[in-house]
Every structure is written in C-alpha cells, then in structure tokens.
Design a protein around this motif. Structure first.
Motif, PDB file in Angstrom:
ATOM      1  N   UNK A  27       0.816  -1.217   0.000  1.00  7.51           N
ATOM      2  CA  UNK A  27       0.000   0.000   0.000  1.00  7.51           C
ATOM      3  C   UNK A  27       0.850   1.268   0.000  1.00  7.51           C
TER       4      UNK A  27
ATOM      5  N   UNK B 128      -3.729  -0.927  -6.862  1.00  6.17           N
ATOM      6  CA  UNK B 128      -3.230  -1.814  -7.917  1.00  6.17           C
ATOM      7  C   UNK B 128      -3.131  -1.059  -9.240  1.00  6.17           C
TER       8      UNK B 128
ATOM      9  N   UNK C 182     -13.054   2.590  -2.612  1.00  3.00           N
ATOM     10  CA  UNK C 182     -12.101   1.481  -2.707  1.00  3.00           C
ATOM     11  C   UNK C 182     -12.556   0.277  -1.900  1.00  3.00           C
TER      12      UNK C 182
ATOM     13  N   UNK D 255      -9.598  -0.467   6.418  1.00  2.00           N
ATOM     14  CA  UNK D 255      -9.031  -1.459   7.338  1.00  2.00           C
ATOM     15  C   UNK D 255      -9.333  -1.058   8.781  1.00  2.00           C
TER      16      UNK D 255
ATOM     17  N   UNK E  45      -4.505  -8.049   9.585  1.00  5.69           N
ATOM     18  CA  UNK E  45      -3.395  -8.095   8.630  1.00  5.69           C
ATOM     19  C   UNK E  45      -2.497  -9.295   8.874  1.00  5.69           C
ATOM     20  N   UNK E  46      -1.803  -9.678   7.825  1.00  9.28           N
ATOM     21  CA  UNK E  46      -0.955 -10.858   7.930  1.00  9.28           C
ATOM     22  C   UNK E  46       0.152 -10.667   8.954  1.00  9.28           C
TER      23      UNK E  46
ATOM     24  N   UNK F 120      -3.873  -9.998   3.769  1.00  3.99           N
ATOM     25  CA  UNK F 120      -4.191  -8.583   4.016  1.00  3.99           C
ATOM     26  C   UNK F 120      -2.946  -7.829   4.456  1.00  3.99           C
ATOM     27  N   UNK F 121      -2.623  -6.778   3.738  1.00  6.25           N
ATOM     28  CA  UNK F 121      -1.522  -5.915   4.137  1.00  6.25           C
ATOM     29  C   UNK F 121      -1.906  -5.052   5.322  1.00  6.25           C
ATOM     30  N   UNK F 122      -0.935  -4.431   5.913  1.00  4.45           N
ATOM     31  CA  UNK F 122      -1.205  -3.685   7.145  1.00  4.45           C
ATOM     32  C   UNK F 122      -2.039  -2.425   6.907  1.00  4.45           C
ATOM     33  N   UNK F 123      -2.132  -1.950   5.662  1.00  8.20           N
ATOM     34  CA  UNK F 123      -2.931  -0.772   5.378  1.00  8.20           C
ATOM     35  C   UNK F 123      -4.183  -1.110   4.571  1.00  8.20           C
ATOM     36  N   UNK F 124      -4.588  -2.367   4.586  1.00  6.59           N
ATOM     37  CA  UNK F 124      -5.863  -2.747   4.016  1.00  6.59           C
ATOM     38  C   UNK F 124      -5.844  -3.295   2.605  1.00  6.59           C
ATOM     39  N   UNK F 125      -4.686  -3.496   2.031  1.00  9.56           N
ATOM     40  CA  UNK F 125      -4.601  -4.027   0.678  1.00  9.56           C
ATOM     41  C   UNK F 125      -4.616  -5.551   0.657  1.00  9.56           C
ATOM     42  N   UNK F 126      -5.500  -6.101  -0.184  1.00  8.01           N
ATOM     43  CA  UNK F 126      -5.565  -7.564  -0.313  1.00  8.01           C
ATOM     44  C   UNK F 126      -4.652  -7.988  -1.461  1.00  8.01           C
ATOM     45  N   UNK F 127      -3.880  -9.032  -1.206  1.00  8.30           N
ATOM     46  CA  UNK F 127      -2.926  -9.504  -2.207  1.00  8.30           C
ATOM     47  C   UNK F 127      -2.803 -11.019  -2.121  1.00  8.30           C
TER      48      UNK F 127
ATOM     49  N   UNK G 179      -0.620  -7.335  -5.652  1.00  5.47           N
ATOM     50  CA  UNK G 179      -1.653  -6.485  -5.052  1.00  5.47           C
ATOM     51  C   UNK G 179      -2.922  -6.546  -5.903  1.00  5.47           C
ATOM     52  N   UNK G 180      -4.057  -6.924  -5.269  1.00  6.13           N
ATOM     53  CA  UNK G 180      -5.303  -7.113  -6.013  1.00  6.13           C
ATOM     54  C   UNK G 180      -6.322  -6.005  -5.805  1.00  6.13           C
ATOM     55  N   UNK G 181      -6.591  -5.677  -4.555  1.00 10.51           N
ATOM     56  CA  UNK G 181      -7.715  -4.768  -4.300  1.00 10.51           C
ATOM     57  C   UNK G 181      -7.722  -4.349  -2.838  1.00 10.51           C
ATOM     58  N   UNK G 182      -8.455  -3.277  -2.556  1.00  8.39           N
ATOM     59  CA  UNK G 182      -8.750  -2.924  -1.163  1.00  8.39           C
ATOM     60  C   UNK G 182     -10.099  -3.500  -0.728  1.00  8.39           C
TER      61      UNK G 182
END
Lengths: 291, 161
Positions: free
Chosen positions: A64, A103, A150, A154, A236-237, B61-68, B123-126
């Motif tokens: 991000x 993306x 979007x 989160x 988050x992961x 899920x990334x730490x800022x909300x991004x799904x990958x 990175x796919x989507x939020x």
C-alpha cells in the motif's frame, strides 16, 4: 493516561489518554504528559482537559505504501468523586487521511473522520501520591465500519473499533526536590469486532520531570510496550510486536491552568506501524468545586 | 471485474537481488528467446517447502488494508543452462476482465540448481468482496540470456482466518 486499548486506535488513544494525566493532589507538582495512567483528584475537584495531536506516518510498508496523517483531539472530564478515587470520561475525535497506492501503481486518498470510542476510567490512590491502581473500559461509541469507493477501511483506519476493551494497571510516583518520577505498568485486553480480534498489549512507562525556570517544567518520558498480533479474518498478515518511544516535553502551569507539549518519537515499532513522530499539545483546568 | 495484478515487490532469495539501475540493461529488452519447458513453476513456499500452486490461493491482508496474493516462483536453473545473471521476471494476475498490469523485475544473480523467490506481493484490491471467491490466472515468465521459461497457474482466491 486513559487506559485505552490497543494500537489500532493508537493516535486517538494517545490523545485522549494523555489528557487524563492530572497530577492532583497533585497540582502541586508537575505531571506526566504522555503516560497512559491517570492520577487522582481530591474529593470534590473537577478537571477538564483537552489535547490535540498530529501523527505523521509516511512511507508505509508495501504494497500500500501509505502516507498517513492523523489529526486528533480529545476532551476529558475528571471528577474526584470519592475520597482517593477519581472517575474520568474521555471522548476522542480523529481526522485520518491516507495517501495509498492502488493496484496499477497510482495513488488515491482515503479519509476517515469522526468521534471515536469513549473511555471511562477509575483510579484509586491506594497510597496517596505514591501508588495508584487504575482500571478502564473503552466503549464502542465510534464509527467502526466506514468505507469509500475502494472498499471498507481497514480496522486500524476506522475511527472506532466496534469492540469493548479493558485496561488495568498501576502507577507509582516519587517526588524529590530535584526530580519527579512516575512509572506505570498496565495491560490492555483487546476486544473483537468485525472479524478483527485486537491483540492484547502490555506496557511499561516512565516519566521524569524537572523544573527548569519559574512555572516551566521539562519532561522526558519513555514507553516500552509489546502488542500481541491481531487475529481474525480481517486482521493483517503481520502485526504486533515491540514498541519503544521517547518523548521530550515541556509543561507550564499558571494557577489552575496547565499547558503542555511533547513530541513522541518511536525508536522501535511493530512491522505494521510506520509512525515517524507524534506531536501533542494539551490544556487542562482544575475546579475546586467547593470541596 | 477483472484485475490484472501488479507485482509490487520481488523479494529475492539467495543472491537474486534486484539490480541497481543500469546494471542489467540487456535484461530489460524483453527479447524473445528459446523456450525451455518446465523450468519455471508458480507455487507457494520457498526452498524445500516450495509446492506448486493448488486449487486455491489464500488472500493476504496488508497492514494498510490491501488484499494480495503472495505466490513464489521456482526456477530450475540447470534446465535453463544459463549464467543466472541479470534475469528478467514478469508476473501478472488476471481475474477475468483481461486487464494486464505486468510487473517486471530484474534480478542480479540466481544461484543453485533450483532457486525459489521470496513471496511476491501481487496487489489485487482494497475490497475483499471484489476478489474473494474469484478465479485468478497467474502467469510468469523468466528470461535469461537467450532462453525463456514460462509458467501459468489458476487458483480460486480464498480468505481463511
């Protein structure tokens, strides 16, 4: 000071907790600025405090790459309701803005704003001026399910958590002609909401203050904390870990009025955090209330 | 909705480090070479834990909300029979709408007979609802000297606790 809960609400929490540090009996000495443990008022006293904060968190982790700024404000009311017992309520407000990569490589803005979760605290001067156990609960009064084009924000970007959290701890104080010291140990139990189980956190904090000139007091404070990784389908992961911050600050008192400022600088922080600095400015006033 | 995915970062196991700018100009040309069958695989895990991609791939899920998704690549360097220097890798993900956002990485040096990458952050989507349950077509190609290896895989995107 106000026992709030975990790092997903970090900026808001710091803002509101910091206001609750009122050193009264108390106003006779300087008080901690950034500690999360409240001190006690004398019976009949009422204090109102407010604090503004600015969190600067650029260059977040991939993918991000968030550049985040949070402007926070909090209002706290503290009442010396019983002998040796202080009750406090704090309501925060947060305006969160984040520039994030989407993306495809472009950047877009996200914006969350609103009233956060209210915190209610009780502190008892077990040994007046020296040992103060405290407990707190955070109610899910803030919006915790905001979204934009979007998608849903989160959980850490929401202004509220949607969960009930609890904190317990104890504050130790020691005064001397040269320096005032406060140390706090506390544990926060993270609640679960929106498929997100906030990790628990244990904290150790230390504040050292010394009079500089006239009503001006210099402070150096530090916090070491460890936060459990968040859980749940929307966690988050990677999250959780150690935090170590230092915060130099200044405090000035004029009668029953106190103003203070501090800058928190993280030296160590969990992988999911990227805060460069947090600036705080606070004001509080004490009313004797005819006690 | 179709999303082609961007590989934002190619982490590199072993000595396969991204090159400083200008160091591997010849690798950036993307010229077609002789195809080597079966030298490149898309999967999960690194080193001895590498497994070819199965029917599903987990959303992260990334730490800022991004799904990958975070697949890895395995390269059979002995089959490639190249020097492993200045290797070009292209990776993309297509969720069905044909949009392609290929990401290119140039790696300085791959060593060993079988080299595996660190997890690739595609990175796919939020928006979880926009990707969960969809079928992702992953494609990758690797170019080194005058040879090329390609791999494709298809998996359903899942979000497990």
């Amino acid at each position: 000071m106000v026992p709030t809960m975990h790092d997903r609400q970090e900026p808001v929490r710091r803002a509101l907790t910091a206001i609750l540090v009122l050193a009264i009996p108390a106003l006779a000495r300087a008080t901690p600025i950034t500690l999360e443990a409240p001190l006690v008022l004398e019976a009949g006293q009422v204090a109102v405090a407010t604090q503004g904060s600015l969190v600067w968190a650029p260059d977040g982790p991939a993918p991000e790459g968030a550049d985040e700024q949070i402007v926070g404000a909090a209002l706290a009311v503290m009442v010396g309701a019983l002998p040796r017992t202080t009750l406090a309520a704090t309501v925060p407000f947060a305006d969160k803005r984040s520039s994030i990569q989407v993306p495809g490589g472009e950047r877009e803005e996200r914006h969350a704003r609103g009233i956060g979760d209210a915190t209610f605290t009780a502190a008892v001067a077990a040994v007046p001026g020296a040992v103060v156990p405290f407990v707190g609960v955070k109610a899910p009064t803030g919006s915790s399910d905001q979204a934009d084009s979007l998608g849903r924000f989160p959980q850490r970007f929401q202004v509220g958590t949607g969960a009930w959290d609890a904190t317990a701890g104890v504050l130790f104080s020691r005064c001397s002609p040269l320096i005032d010291l406060d140390a706090a140990l506390s544990y926060s139990l993270g609640g679960t909401a929106h498929d997100f189980d906030a990790g628990d956190e244990v904290r150790g904090e230390l504040s050292a203050r010394r009079r500089l000139a006239g009503p001006l007091v210099g402070a150096l404070e530090t916090r070491i904390a460890w936060r459990q990784a968040d859980g749940g389908a929307l966690a988050p992961a990677e999250s959780g870990g150690a935090t170590w911050t230092v915060a130099p600050g200044l405090q000035g008192r004029l009668g029953r009025h106190t103003i203070e400022a501090a800058v928190e600088i993280p030296l160590v922080q969990p992988v999911d955090r990227h805060v460069s600095a947090v600036a705080r400015v606070g004001y509080r006033v004490l009313f004797e209330g005819g006690a | 909705v179709r999303l082609a995915l961007l590989l934002l970062c190619v982490g590199c196991a072993g000595s396969g480090e991204p090159m400083p700018p200008g160091t591997c100009d010849e690798a950036s040309a993307g010229a077609a070479g002789d195809l080597v069958e079966g030298a490149l695989s898309i999967g999960t895990g690194s080193g001895d834990d590498f497994r070819p991609l199965g029917a599903t791939i987990e959303l992260v899920l990334g730490s800022q909300g991004g799904w990958m998704v975070t697949p890895t690549l395995e390269v059979d360097l002995s089959a490639m029979a190249t020097d492993g220097d200045c290797v070009r890798i292209d990776v993309s993900v297509d969720l069905g709408d044909g949009q392609q956002l290929p990401y290119v990485a140039i790696l300085s040096e791959l060593v060993g007979e079988r080299w595996t990458s660190e997890p690739l952050q595609l990175f796919l989507s939020y928006d979880l609802a926009a990707v969960e349950g969809r079928t992702a077509n992953l494609s990758a190609s690797l170019e080194d000297d005058d040879v090329v290896a390609t791999a494709e895989a298809t998996a359903i995107l899942t979000n497990q606790d």
